[in-house]
Design an enzyme around this catalytic site. Structure first.
Site, PDB file in Angstrom:
ATOM      1  CE  LYS A   1      -3.678  -2.491   2.271  1.00 30.55           C
ATOM      2  NZ  LYS A   1      -4.705  -2.558   3.604  1.00 30.55           N
TER       3      LYS A   1
ATOM      4  NE  ARG B   1      -5.913 -12.763   4.942  1.00 31.20           N
ATOM      5  CZ  ARG B   1      -6.755 -11.619   4.978  1.00 31.20           C
ATOM      6  NH1 ARG B   1      -6.461 -10.681   3.975  1.00 31.20           N
ATOM      7  NH2 ARG B   1      -7.577 -11.590   5.749  1.00 31.20           N
TER       8      ARG B   1
ATOM      9  CB  THR C   1      -6.989  -6.936   9.487  1.00 29.04           C
ATOM     10  OG1 THR C   1      -7.544  -7.883   8.514  1.00 29.04           O
ATOM     11  CG2 THR C   1      -7.662  -5.672   8.981  1.00 29.04           C
TER      12      THR C   1
ATOM     13  CG  HIS D   1      -4.819  -6.469  -0.347  1.00 25.93           C
ATOM     14  ND1 HIS D   1      -6.057  -6.694   0.004  1.00 25.93           N
ATOM     15  CD2 HIS D   1      -4.855  -7.302  -1.493  1.00 25.93           C
ATOM     16  CE1 HIS D   1      -6.834  -7.498  -0.407  1.00 25.93           C
ATOM     17  NE2 HIS D   1      -6.091  -7.894  -1.668  1.00 25.93           N
TER      18      HIS D   1
ATOM     19  NE  ARG E   1      -2.185  -5.867   6.978  1.00 23.92           N
ATOM     20  CZ  ARG E   1      -3.271  -6.466   6.522  1.00 23.92           C
ATOM     21  NH1 ARG E   1      -3.705  -7.522   7.309  1.00 23.92           N
ATOM     22  NH2 ARG E   1      -3.610  -6.125   5.626  1.00 23.92           N
TER      23      ARG E   1
ATOM     24  CE1 TYR F   1      -9.081  -3.716   0.495  1.00 26.16           C
ATOM     25  CE2 TYR F   1      -8.444  -1.721  -0.548  1.00 26.16           C
ATOM     26  CZ  TYR F   1      -8.137  -2.588   0.419  1.00 26.16           C
ATOM     27  OH  TYR F   1      -6.872  -2.898   0.813  1.00 26.16           O
TER      28      TYR F   1
ATOM     29  CG  ASN G   1      -3.523  -2.758   6.990  1.00 25.44           C
ATOM     30  OD1 ASN G   1      -3.485  -1.985   5.986  1.00 25.44           O
ATOM     31  ND2 ASN G   1      -4.296  -3.579   7.559  1.00 25.44           N
TER      32      ASN G   1
ATOM     33  CD  GLU H   1      -8.141  -9.494  -3.981  1.00 27.88           C
ATOM     34  OE1 GLU H   1      -8.982  -9.237  -3.218  1.00 27.88           O
ATOM     35  OE2 GLU H   1      -7.004  -9.753  -3.847  1.00 27.88           O
TER      36      GLU H   1
ATOM     37  CG  PHE I   1     -13.014   0.787   7.355  1.00 26.46           C
ATOM     38  CD1 PHE I   1     -12.517   0.001   6.267  1.00 26.46           C
ATOM     39  CD2 PHE I   1     -13.865  -0.398   8.204  1.00 26.46           C
ATOM     40  CE1 PHE I   1     -12.913  -1.383   5.805  1.00 26.46           C
ATOM     41  CE2 PHE I   1     -13.928  -1.763   7.936  1.00 26.46           C
ATOM     42  CZ  PHE I   1     -13.516  -2.245   6.817  1.00 26.46           C
TER      43      PHE I   1
HETATM   44  N1  UDP Z   1      -9.565  -1.688   7.550  1.00 28.49           N
HETATM   45  C1  UDP Z   1      -9.809  -0.221   8.180  1.00 28.49           C
HETATM   46  N2  UDP Z   1     -10.376  -0.362   9.517  1.00 28.49           N
HETATM   47  C2  UDP Z   1     -10.873  -1.404   9.891  1.00 28.49           C
HETATM   48  C3  UDP Z   1     -11.004  -2.597   9.132  1.00 28.49           C
HETATM   49  C4  UDP Z   1     -10.105  -2.461   8.080  1.00 28.49           C
HETATM   50  O1  UDP Z   1      -9.170   0.752   7.949  1.00 28.49           O
HETATM   51  O2  UDP Z   1     -11.771  -1.448  10.919  1.00 28.49           O
HETATM   52  C5  UDP Z   1      -8.709  -1.326   6.318  1.00 28.49           C
HETATM   53  C6  UDP Z   1      -7.416  -1.904   6.331  1.00 28.49           C
HETATM   54  O3  UDP Z   1      -6.415  -1.143   5.696  1.00 28.49           O
HETATM   55  C7  UDP Z   1      -7.813  -3.510   5.977  1.00 28.49           C
HETATM   56  C8  UDP Z   1      -8.652  -3.152   4.699  1.00 28.49           C
HETATM   57  O4  UDP Z   1      -9.376  -2.169   5.179  1.00 28.49           O
HETATM   58  O5  UDP Z   1      -6.243  -3.790   5.454  1.00 28.49           O
HETATM   59  C9  UDP Z   1      -9.380  -4.141   4.176  1.00 28.49           C
HETATM   60  O6  UDP Z   1     -10.047  -4.712   5.089  1.00 28.49           O
HETATM   61  P1  UDP Z   1     -10.155  -6.321   5.376  1.00 28.49           P
HETATM   62  O7  UDP Z   1     -11.062  -6.674   6.563  1.00 28.49           O
HETATM   63  O8  UDP Z   1     -10.393  -7.142   4.036  1.00 28.49           O
HETATM   64  O9  UDP Z   1      -8.733  -6.732   6.134  1.00 28.49           O
HETATM   65  P2  UDP Z   1      -7.536  -7.358   5.305  1.00 28.49           P
HETATM   66  O10 UDP Z   1      -7.857  -8.466   4.247  1.00 28.49           O
HETATM   67  O11 UDP Z   1      -6.795  -6.296   4.650  1.00 28.49           O
HETATM   68  O12 UDP Z   1      -6.555  -7.934   6.192  1.00 28.49           O
HETATM   69 MG    MG Z   2      -9.493  -8.340   3.036  1.00 28.88          MG
END
Ligand code: UDP
Ligand code: MG
Length: 148
Positions: A9, A85, A91, A115, A102, A49, A112, A126, A57
């Site tokens: 990111k 992952r 996350t 992705h 992370r 997204y 964070n 994707e 958010f």
């Molecule tokens: N995110 C955020 N606030 C939250 C949850 C997610 O800003 O409470 C952002 C964060 O950057 C995250 C992205 O949204 O990586 C996508 O969310 P997801 O639940 O898909 O998490 P990821 O798959 O990236 O772990």
């Molecule tokens: Mg995700």
């Protein structure tokens, strides 16, 4: 073999973590099949997204992703989606284990740095979105030293 979509990111790029992040996937034994540095448009970030569009958010997330260049990649290997992952970590960096990307380099959920696709099906979608031109077909000469 399985492929996943990984994106460094804008904060990861700005903070000079590109090499470190690529290195972790490379040293694990996964194969880099596509990569580009790209600043995406708002509509493209919203599409990436789209499953999160109802989340509170979402607007901030889209602003974050379009705020600078990202490094988009395709990595290949056995179980690379799930293992990717795990390499990335939870996350919310407050809950990501030390030793994960992370866990080692981020503090806030909205900054964070990386992705990774969460399932084989989302990885397929994707990769098609980010690499409509397709990915490389190269084969690593180290393959038999990584897989038995
Ligand atoms: N995110 C955020 N606030 C939250 C949850 C997610 O800003 O409470 C952002 C964060 O950057 C995250 C992205 O949204 O990586 C996508 O969310 P997801 O639940 O898909 O998490 P990821 O798959 O990236 O772990
Ligand atoms: Mg995700």
């Amino acid at each position: 073999m399985e492929q996943t979509f990984i994106m460094i990111k804008p904060d990861g790029v700005q903070r000079g973590l590109v090499g470190e992040i690529i290195s972790r996937f490379e040293k694990k034994g996964f194969y880099l099949k596509a990569m580009k540095l790209i600043t995406v448009e708002r509509a493209f970030a919203e599409k990436h997204y789209e499953d999160l569009s109802s989340k509170p958010f979402f607007a901030g997330l889209v602003e974050y992703i379009i705020s600078g260049p990202v490094v988009a990649m395709v990595w290949e290997g056995k179980n690379v989606v799930l293992t990717g992952r795990k390499i990335i970590g939870a996350t919310n960096p407050a809950e990501s284990a030390p030793g994960t990307i992370r866990g080692d380099y981020a503090i806030m959920v909205g900054r964070n740095i990386i992705h990774g696709s969460d399932a084989v099906e989302s990885a397929r979608k994707e990769i098609a979105l980010w690499f409509p031109e397709g990915v490389s077909e190269w084969q690593s000469s180290a393959h038999s030293w990584i897989y038995e």
